[in-house]
Structure formats: C-alpha cells, structure tokens
Design a protein around this motif. Structure first.
Motif, PDB file in Angstrom:
ATOM      1  N   ALA B 234      -9.806  -0.575  -6.545  1.00 54.70           N
ATOM      2  CA  ALA B 234     -10.211  -1.385  -5.396  1.00 54.70           C
ATOM      3  C   ALA B 234     -10.058  -2.883  -5.660  1.00 54.70           C
ATOM      4  O   ALA B 234     -10.079  -3.680  -4.725  1.00 54.70           O
ATOM      5  N   MET B 235      -9.890  -3.271  -6.928  1.00 53.71           N
ATOM      6  CA  MET B 235      -9.798  -4.692  -7.237  1.00 53.71           C
ATOM      7  C   MET B 235      -8.353  -5.132  -7.477  1.00 53.71           C
ATOM      8  O   MET B 235      -8.100  -6.247  -7.903  1.00 53.71           O
ATOM      9  N   ARG B 236      -7.404  -4.252  -7.193  1.00 52.54           N
ATOM     10  CA  ARG B 236      -6.011  -4.561  -7.491  1.00 52.54           C
ATOM     11  C   ARG B 236      -5.297  -5.296  -6.363  1.00 52.54           C
ATOM     12  O   ARG B 236      -5.649  -5.138  -5.196  1.00 52.54           O
ATOM     13  N   LYS B 237      -4.311  -6.061  -6.758  1.00 50.79           N
ATOM     14  CA  LYS B 237      -3.334  -6.610  -5.812  1.00 50.79           C
ATOM     15  C   LYS B 237      -1.974  -6.158  -6.318  1.00 50.79           C
ATOM     16  O   LYS B 237      -1.238  -6.916  -6.949  1.00 50.79           O
ATOM     17  N   VAL B 241       2.788  -1.329  -4.760  1.00 51.70           N
ATOM     18  CA  VAL B 241       2.170  -0.521  -3.700  1.00 51.70           C
ATOM     19  C   VAL B 241       2.436  -1.180  -2.347  1.00 51.70           C
ATOM     20  O   VAL B 241       2.811  -0.520  -1.374  1.00 51.70           O
ATOM     21  N   CYS B 242       2.296  -2.502  -2.302  1.00 48.36           N
ATOM     22  CA  CYS B 242       2.571  -3.248  -1.071  1.00 48.36           C
ATOM     23  C   CYS B 242       4.041  -3.098  -0.677  1.00 48.36           C
ATOM     24  O   CYS B 242       4.361  -2.768   0.471  1.00 48.36           O
ATOM     25  N   ALA B 243       4.938  -3.319  -1.629  1.00 49.17           N
ATOM     26  CA  ALA B 243       6.377  -3.234  -1.327  1.00 49.17           C
ATOM     27  C   ALA B 243       6.760  -1.830  -0.877  1.00 49.17           C
ATOM     28  O   ALA B 243       7.564  -1.675   0.048  1.00 49.17           O
ATOM     29  N   SER B 244       6.168  -0.817  -1.497  1.00 49.59           N
ATOM     30  CA  SER B 244       6.575   0.543  -1.134  1.00 49.59           C
ATOM     31  C   SER B 244       6.088   0.884   0.276  1.00 49.59           C
ATOM     32  O   SER B 244       6.736   1.659   0.983  1.00 49.59           O
ATOM     33  N   ARG B 245       4.976   0.280   0.706  1.00 55.79           N
ATOM     34  CA  ARG B 245       4.565   0.450   2.112  1.00 55.79           C
ATOM     35  C   ARG B 245       5.572  -0.226   3.048  1.00 55.79           C
ATOM     36  O   ARG B 245       5.861   0.285   4.135  1.00 55.79           O
ATOM     37  N   PRO B 279       2.047  -4.202 -11.170  1.00 54.54           N
ATOM     38  CA  PRO B 279       3.092  -5.165 -10.789  1.00 54.54           C
ATOM     39  C   PRO B 279       2.523  -6.343  -9.995  1.00 54.54           C
ATOM     40  O   PRO B 279       1.795  -6.161  -9.015  1.00 54.54           O
ATOM     41  N   GLY B 280       2.883  -7.550 -10.454  1.00 54.53           N
ATOM     42  CA  GLY B 280       2.446  -8.757  -9.768  1.00 54.53           C
ATOM     43  C   GLY B 280       3.536  -9.364  -8.908  1.00 54.53           C
ATOM     44  O   GLY B 280       3.261 -10.200  -8.049  1.00 54.53           O
ATOM     45  N   ASN B 281       4.797  -8.946  -9.131  1.00 53.33           N
ATOM     46  CA  ASN B 281       5.927  -9.558  -8.425  1.00 53.33           C
ATOM     47  C   ASN B 281       7.009  -8.504  -8.206  1.00 53.33           C
ATOM     48  O   ASN B 281       7.574  -7.988  -9.156  1.00 53.33           O
ATOM     49  N   VAL B 282       7.258  -8.195  -6.940  1.00 48.67           N
ATOM     50  CA  VAL B 282       8.299  -7.219  -6.611  1.00 48.67           C
ATOM     51  C   VAL B 282       9.268  -7.853  -5.625  1.00 48.67           C
ATOM     52  O   VAL B 282       8.858  -8.525  -4.670  1.00 48.67           O
ATOM     53  N   TRP B 283      10.545  -7.676  -5.883  1.00 45.71           N
ATOM     54  CA  TRP B 283      11.627  -8.202  -5.042  1.00 45.71           C
ATOM     55  C   TRP B 283      12.459  -7.031  -4.538  1.00 45.71           C
ATOM     56  O   TRP B 283      12.761  -6.135  -5.315  1.00 45.71           O
ATOM     57  N   GLN B 312      -1.247  -8.529   4.129  1.00 39.80           N
ATOM     58  CA  GLN B 312      -2.673  -8.860   4.275  1.00 39.80           C
ATOM     59  C   GLN B 312      -3.540  -7.678   3.858  1.00 39.80           C
ATOM     60  O   GLN B 312      -4.527  -7.841   3.135  1.00 39.80           O
ATOM     61  N   GLU B 313      -3.175  -6.485   4.301  1.00 43.26           N
ATOM     62  CA  GLU B 313      -3.971  -5.297   3.957  1.00 43.26           C
ATOM     63  C   GLU B 313      -3.977  -5.039   2.454  1.00 43.26           C
ATOM     64  O   GLU B 313      -4.964  -4.575   1.907  1.00 43.26           O
ATOM     65  N   GLN B 314      -2.863  -5.353   1.806  1.00 47.16           N
ATOM     66  CA  GLN B 314      -2.761  -5.089   0.361  1.00 47.16           C
ATOM     67  C   GLN B 314      -3.119  -6.321  -0.476  1.00 47.16           C
ATOM     68  O   GLN B 314      -2.943  -6.304  -1.690  1.00 47.16           O
ATOM     69  N   LYS B 315      -3.593  -7.371   0.170  1.00 45.94           N
ATOM     70  CA  LYS B 315      -3.993  -8.595  -0.524  1.00 45.94           C
ATOM     71  C   LYS B 315      -2.840  -9.199  -1.334  1.00 45.94           C
ATOM     72  O   LYS B 315      -3.034  -9.713  -2.433  1.00 45.94           O
ATOM     73  N   CYS B 316      -1.641  -9.110  -0.787  1.00 40.46           N
ATOM     74  CA  CYS B 316      -0.470  -9.691  -1.441  1.00 40.46           C
ATOM     75  C   CYS B 316       0.178 -10.712  -0.504  1.00 40.46           C
ATOM     76  O   CYS B 316       0.057 -10.613   0.711  1.00 40.46           O
TER      77      CYS B 316
END
Lengths: 413, 413
Positions: B234-237, B241-245, B279-283, B312-316
C-alpha cells in the motif's frame, strides 16, 4: 528484568556513529567503506580501540568475522551475542549495519560505566561482507559462521578486479583459527528498518518477528511478432499485453495476501522489440515474499494458475521458471518477547514487524535463538547516501538492545 | 471497361517472381537484396531486359527511381503509372515489392501479346529504397519524387558503413536529370497485404481505401524506487504497475475504436531495473493508427486522459511525449472504384481494407489519384524469409491491376 538497567548514552552513541562515518565519507554525506578494503580496516581498528577502552579483547574467525568479548560472571556459559556489519554499499549511508555494531558498543560502555556485570559473557560481532557489493553473495561472514557457505568456497570469491576474499583477509591479518559457529546463547541485532513502515506508523521500535520467505521467478511470454499496422486488434497475440496483465495480477496478489505479502516485478524486456512491431516475446521477473512459507507456496501456485489462465485468454504461451528461493525465517519467541518488553519498559511506541531485507540475523536465526530491533529511517530510504535516522530513535533502539542482551545474559547480582 | 480485356498469364508472372528471387536468394528461401547494392543492380537490369522485350525504354530520375515506359496512342496524355520496389529487407521475402513491379511487367506483357494499345502512355516505376533498412528513412525514392524529401538531403543519407546514397547512385549510373514529380494521371500499386485479414476472411482481393494515420508517443512513468522486501504494497509507487495499466488501456482503446484502430506498445524498459527493486522509472512506446485523422486525434486525447488518471491512481507522474506523426491518407475514389470493379468483373472475392503499413503509394496519394490492390500472404507474415503467397492470388491481383490501369489509361479502340 526491566528494573535496575541504566539509560544508555544517546549522545555518545550518536557521536560514535558520526566519528565512524568519517571513514569512507562521501561528498554527498554518505559512506563508501567496501568490505575488506583499507577503509574497512580503519573502521574495524577504530572499533577495536573503543572496545579495548571498556576492557574487551578481540579475535577473528577464519572468515574474518571480528568478535569483541566482554567477560561475564560465569564464562562457562554460552555468550550472548550482538552485532551487525561495518562494510557499506558503494554509495551507502551512515547507519546501515554501523548502528547495530555501535549500539552493541554503547551497551558495553553503559554496563562498564555503571560497573555492571552479566552472568553470561557478551560478544559484539562485526560480520565480514554483509553488503555483497564488492564480493557476492551478501551476508558472507554470517553465512560461513552458520555453515551456510563452505569456507574454501568463500575464500575463492573474487571482486571485479579479480582479487580473492582469502587474499584480502590474509593481507589484513584477519584469518583466525576458528571455523564455523561456536556456541551462542542468543543473538540480537539492532538495525535501521530500511523501509517506510515505522515512520508512517509513528513507531520508534519495530519488534522483528522474523524474515520473509522469498521466491523469485522468471516469466517468458511467447505471442506472435507482427506488424503494428496491418494486424487487427482481434487477431493479435501481443506478448506485452499478456505480460502486463500478469504484472497486474502479481501486484493484486500482494494485496490479496495482506498485510505481509510483497510482490514485485522489477525487470521487463521486449525481445528484440521495436516501436511498430507487436511484441512476440516478453521476459520479466517476479519477486514474491511472505513470512509464512505455506502462504508463499500458495502464492506461487496462484502465480502459476493466473499466468496460465491469462496466457490462454491472450493466446500466448506463458513459461514460469523458478529462479531462486529462500525460506521464511521466524525469530525466537523468547528473543522477540525480550525486545517487546524492552520497548514497553522504556515507553517506546512499538509494533511487530517482519524484515523484508536480508540480514546476518537471518542466517543466525537458523542456528541460534535470534531477535532483531528495528528503528525508523527517514522516508524508508537506505542503500543510499541520503540514508538518515534520528538520534533519539537510535538511542531508543540501543536501549532496547541493552534490555534484551541483559535479559538473556542475566545481570550479575 | 471490363469487357475486352484479356487474361494475364499467371504462370509467367509466377516464373518471373521465382527468377527475380534468385538474385539475393537466402538459404532459408528468402531474399536479401538491399537497396543500391550490386544485387539491387542485377535485379533492375533483369527487369530492364524483360521490359525491353516488350518494347519499353527506361530512364532514371535524380534519386534513381527507374521508369519503364510503354507508349500510348496519345503520348501527350499524362501517363498512368504502376510499380513498387525491388529492394528487400535483410531477411526479406520473395513478394514484398517485387510482386507490384512484376505484376506491372505482366500487364505490359499481356497487352503486348494481345496487340493492345492504351490511349494514355503507361509507366512501370521501381522506387529507390522503399525498405529503409540500409538507408533510413524508408520510401525515400517516392518521398523525393513527391517532394516530401529534399533531393540533397536524400543524397547525404549514409548507411552503417558511412556510404552515401548519392555516391551509390553515381556508382551505378542511376542519377537522371529529372527532379521531382512529373505529371501522372493515376498511380496503382499491387502488393501483398503484409497482414492476416484477407486470408482470415477468405478474400482474394483487398480493395485498399487508404492508409492509416499514425501517431507515435513515448511515455515515461516516474514512481519511487524502493526495496522490494521492506516496502508494503500500500505504500508503493510502482512505476511498472502503473505502466502496465496504461499498456492495458492502450490495448483496450484499439478495441473501443474498432474495426480500424490499431494500438501497440512495442518497447518497454525499467530504468535501471533490478529484480528486487520496485521500479521507479519505466519508459515505453505507443503506436496508434486509424484511417480517420479526427478519430486518431480523439484517441490521442484519450491516451492523455487515461494515462493521467492511472498515474494519479497509482501515485506516479506520467509524462507523454509525441514522437512522430503521419496523417491518414485516403485514396482516390475513382481509383478505388476501378479496383473494386476489376475484382467484381473477374469474380474474385474481395473486401475493402485499409493499409496499415507504409507504401510508396501513400506518398503518391498526396499528389496523384492513387489506388492499391492487396492480395493475401500466408499467415500475414512479411519482412521475413518465410513470406509466402499463392500463385493464383498473385495472378488475381495482377488481373485487377490490368483492369484498373486500362480503365484509367483507356484502351485504344
């Protein structure tokens, strides 16, 4: 047991930490003190001097683990051990490992200052190559001590320049006679959390109940490489779309097995990959952790099931290869209780916590009753020159360590 | 117009294709005939010989495009042009490009054999460097002809060995005087589909209505790099996960804008990436195509909206950078109708289709009334030594080409 114990000296602990941080200090405020280097030797020699100041002799075992010994009233008893490591990451911080070592020193100094003896002898241990950044694998010294690794194998490990562990140990005169684990009554290790939980929960002490089991996998998704233009959506076998659904499922699995599960996909590659080609081959990694091996095994089964199902739905072949595995390591109930009692006795806000990272204590826990004490670090950041912790939290961790060590060793009349 | 036209000779077309495929033949049954190499010259010289056999002279323009000219009854009329390319990918097939050129030759041969003349003259064109694999960009010859690219810029393009286009053209004696587009009444290009649609729909002829517009983007997702062990879900950014969405959303968008939209993420990278680091940075890249520019613009807007919301939902933090853009190119209604009528007249199962890949016809369509004829290729596979097509489908495409060319040029009574 909680009564009669003096307060440790938080300022002295902090100033020792800052003094040690000068050895290998980096421009950005961190520390680079790689294992078995001359800087590592400087750090150990400073510690040996400090320990000699409170009457402790030192010796090495065959892998260069350093033991600083404080006699007890009855030296026939097995010693109670505490410690951690002085080596750092290349761009490491001032607290990772060092805190556990200097908290142990501060325990000795406090006992000495107040003329207190323990029944059992105490040992402060500095483990060789905990970080694993110069010589891989990490936790080498505790791994050899606990007979997880063979000594000769450890001697033969080389750094990037081709220098052997055995040769570096010999150069420093750190090859002692002892091989393998001598009897130890209990092992306690104080450490910064290296995660964000204590800070977020406003807790000073983490009562560490054990270490997560880990299972690492590699997943390969095979679809059909095709031109991104003339291939209609419904006729595609897009390996990246399939893989990204599995990444979602892996992430969801972490939440479904709350609160202790951690699931991470850290690497992903499209092979060979082109902007205008539908990916036909995607490779990615999965890191799954849980403190309960049975739960972890269930998660591995779910990974297999969900990946296979998604593969079928996306018309891709999904192959799951186990890569590495590490069993969950529960800590000793008696040691855990001593840590919790210490936090209660001194009125520190505390919570039970599981260690997500590897520590020498994890290997020790396989052989010896073991406990760990976590204190918060700023923003959960570690393995980074920005690593930071509050003096009062470090002092609290040291106070709990005194409580736990004396609880096991017994204060002499 | 459909009456009075003879049948082309499908066997002769097939044997010409097989003869040309010997030049640069690969062990795996494909072709490697890179643009402006000696093999490319051999291919062109074979074609020039064949065309001379039916009374056609040849000439080059300044970028080495080869024009084979069949006079009409009234040579003051603008010529009707057909053609494609003879250069191949490094591991290319026997049909991509070559079919369009040799179908044009077979049209000339059929007319000659039956003593038929057209009112307007005909031109069979071999465009320089359609593939773009030796010299980038692709469609260089048609791009210069249509004044999409400047001639001097094109001359200066170098291959990996540092050899210039201009020098290779001079070496072969392929630099003619003509610069830019001479008047052309219409342009037709026959080509294998390079996609799976015709085969799946059991159609022999694809009546190409135009080429997709394309928008390419690069998306960067910034989360928070953190240790995969001690960082609760729950504390991750987690940037992956964001990119795959977002990858899922991009794919869904292709289906939502059915049947013509194509959406592809072809490349993804975790930077720097490690198995046990969140992962902190995905391109990653996005390729979106649609034959309607307004629809494509709407899709680009949706990409922005959905990526921002997911971020926004993934805090990224999600950054979307346009990378390249190509407008949708509708073909000429008269040319499209001629192709469809030809397929009807000869009883070929046909369907309207949009070209997803780039072709010389797409540049031509910006200047000249243009149509294309697609025929199926096996499993939709192209740019591959396995590329294959059926002789009867190729003959059908050639027959429709004859119909369309004569329909535009007019048969001389």
């Amino acid at each position: 047991m909680t009564t009669g114990l003096p307060a440790i000296n938080g300022d002295r602990l902090w100033s020792s930490l800052m003094e040690m941080a000068k050895i290998g200090a980096t421009a950005k405020g961190g520390v680079c003190r790689l294992t078995l280097t001359d800087l590592d030797k400087q750090g150990r020699e400073l510690l040996i001097d400090w320990a000699a100041g409170v009457g402790c002799a030192h010796e090495y075992d065959a892998i260069g683990n350093l033991f600083l010994k404080r006699p007890g009233r009855d030296n026939a008893l097995d010693p109670v051990m505490t410690g951690s490591h002085l080596d750092s990451q290349p761009t490491g911080g001032k607290f990772d490992g060092v805190f556990g070592v200097l908290a142990g020193l501060e325990v000795f100094r406090t006992l000495e200052e107040h003329g207190l003896a323990t029944q059992a002898p105490l040992e402060l241990t500095v483990w060789t190559n905990e970080e694993g950044s110069r010589f891989s694998p990490p936790m080498l010294g505790s791994g050899v001590f606990t007979e997880t690794f063979a000594l000769d194998w450890a001697y033969g490990i080389k750094d990037d320049a081709g220098i052997r562990v055995g040769d570096e140990l010999a150069r420093h005169g750190w090859i002692g006679n002892a091989i393998g684990n001598h009897p130890v009554a209990a092992y306690f290790e104080a450490h910064i959390e290296q995660g964000p939980v204590l800070e977020a929960e406003s807790k000073t002490i983490g009562v560490v109940k054990g270490a997560q089991g880990q299972r690492w996998f590699e997943i390969t998704v095979l679809g059909q490489e095709a031109h991104a233009g003339p291939t209609p959506m419904a006729m595609r076998k897009d390996a990246l779309v399939c893989a990204s659904r599995i990444v979602q499922a892996v992430n969801a699995m972490g939440f479904e097995h709350a609160p202790h599960a951690c699931t991470t996909c850290g690497l992903i590659k499209v092979i060979p990959g082109s902007r205008n080609v539908i990916p036909g081959n995607v490779w990615f990694t999965v890191d799954m952790r849980h403190p309960d091996d049975a739960e972890l095994a269930a998660m591995a089964g779910e990974l297999h099931d969900v990946s296979t199902r998604i593969g079928q739905e996306q018309k891709c072949a999904v192959q799951i290869d186990p890569f590495w595995e590490f069993h969950a390591t529960p800590f000793d109930r008696g040691c855990i209780d001593l840590v919790r009692q210490g936090a209660d006795a001194w009125g520190y806000a505390h919570m039970d916590i599981i260690s997500g990272a590897g520590h020498d204590a994890v290997y020790m826990a396989g052989k010896v009753p073991t406990g760990m004490i976590f204190v918060p670090c700023e923003n959960g950041i570690s393995h980074n020159e920005m690593e930071n912790a509050k003096s009062e939290d470090l002092a609290a961790g040291c106070q709990v360590l005194l409580h736990a060590v004396c609880g096991k060793a017994g204060l002499a009349g």
